[in-house]
Scaffold this active site. Structure first.
Site, short mmCIF file in Angstrom:
data_model
loop_
_atom_site.label_atom_id
_atom_site.label_comp_id
_atom_site.label_asym_id
_atom_site.label_seq_id
_atom_site.Cartn_x
_atom_site.Cartn_y
_atom_site.Cartn_z
N GLY A 28 23.74 55.74 -2.11
CA GLY A 28 23.59 54.71 -3.13
C GLY A 28 24.95 54.31 -3.68
O GLY A 28 25.98 54.82 -3.23
N GLY A 29 24.93 53.43 -4.64
CA GLY A 29 26.16 52.96 -5.26
C GLY A 29 26.69 53.95 -6.30
O GLY A 29 26.06 54.97 -6.59
N ARG A 71 27.38 55.69 -9.66
CA ARG A 71 26.56 55.94 -10.85
C ARG A 71 25.10 55.54 -10.67
O ARG A 71 24.42 55.14 -11.62
CB ARG A 71 27.14 55.22 -12.07
CG ARG A 71 28.52 55.67 -12.45
CD ARG A 71 28.47 57.07 -13.06
NE ARG A 71 29.82 57.57 -13.28
CZ ARG A 71 30.31 58.66 -12.70
NH1 ARG A 71 29.58 59.35 -11.86
NH2 ARG A 71 31.52 59.07 -12.97
N HIS A 98 31.84 69.97 -14.57
CA HIS A 98 30.70 69.86 -13.65
C HIS A 98 30.18 71.25 -13.27
O HIS A 98 28.97 71.47 -13.21
CB HIS A 98 31.09 69.08 -12.39
CG HIS A 98 31.14 67.61 -12.60
ND1 HIS A 98 30.56 66.71 -11.75
CD2 HIS A 98 31.70 66.86 -13.59
CE1 HIS A 98 30.76 65.48 -12.19
NE2 HIS A 98 31.46 65.56 -13.30
N ARG A 105 28.24 72.65 -16.18
CA ARG A 105 26.96 71.96 -16.32
C ARG A 105 25.93 72.51 -15.35
O ARG A 105 24.76 72.65 -15.69
CB ARG A 105 27.15 70.46 -16.10
CG ARG A 105 25.86 69.66 -16.33
CD ARG A 105 25.91 68.27 -15.77
NE ARG A 105 25.76 68.34 -14.32
CZ ARG A 105 26.33 67.53 -13.47
NH1 ARG A 105 27.10 66.57 -13.89
NH2 ARG A 105 26.15 67.67 -12.17
N GLU A 149 34.56 75.19 -3.08
CA GLU A 149 35.45 74.03 -3.00
C GLU A 149 35.98 73.99 -1.57
O GLU A 149 36.63 74.92 -1.12
CB GLU A 149 36.63 74.20 -3.98
CG GLU A 149 36.22 74.44 -5.42
CD GLU A 149 35.64 73.22 -6.11
OE1 GLU A 149 36.03 72.09 -5.76
OE2 GLU A 149 34.78 73.40 -6.99
#
Length: 172
Positions: free
Chosen positions: A9-10, A12, A50, A53, A62
């Protein structure tokens, strides 16, 4: 049982949130494989926010390029994101054909494991054609890699304004 899911998707559009929810619905202890190169302290702080969260139930890895060097067999692994991963290849070699070959080979090695893979990617080619030659080459690379992953995926979800639209999968 191996499964490949692509969420696209785009910017955001809700891709990462959808991928995180999906991973947590499949297991209590998913793997989060972050592909971003940390360029500066500001970005490093973003990465730390992040990670906080997501919480302790996630195993954070990573990895900028060599996804296949990590054993994720039997796990649910979220790869966020293909765009940043490709950027790491492209930064070293802006030849689209060679970069695409390298990325496809690495993708094939990585998904040869028996795991559930949730790839997050961007649709960057929906806007106008850039007047920047390097950006046009990267947009081509991204589009072709997205097609390659989608071809191999069991399920493809397009995110539009936070709503997931099934493009490929059980209810095609």
């Amino acid at each position: 049982m191996k499964k490949i899911i692509l969420i696209t998707g785009g910017q955001r559009s809700g891709k990462s949130e959808k991928a995180e929810q999906m991973a947590l619905s499949l297991t209590d202890h998913p793997v989060y494989m972050a592909t971003a190169h940390v360029w500066d302290d500001d970005f490093r702080q973003r990465v730390l926010r992040h990670q906080a969260r997501r919480g302790p139930q996630w195993t954070n890895i990573e990895e900028e390029r060599q996804l296949s060097r990590h054993d994720v067999a039997g796990r649910v692994v979220l790869i966020d994101c293909v765009t940043l991963w490709l950027t790491n290849f492209f930064f070293e070699n802006s030849d689209v054909d060679q970069t695409l070959r390298l990325a496809k080979d690495e993708f094939d090695r990585f998904v040869s494991q028996e795991a559930t893979f949730i790839f997050v990617t961007n649709e960057i080619g929906w806007g106008g054609v850039s007047d920047n030659a390097l950006q046009r080459r990267f947009t081509d690379l991204q589009g072709w890699m997205n097609q390659y992953i989608a071809e191999h995926a069991d399920e493809v979800i397009l995110m539009v304004s936070g709503i997931g639209v099934k493009v490929k999968g059980e209810s095609e």
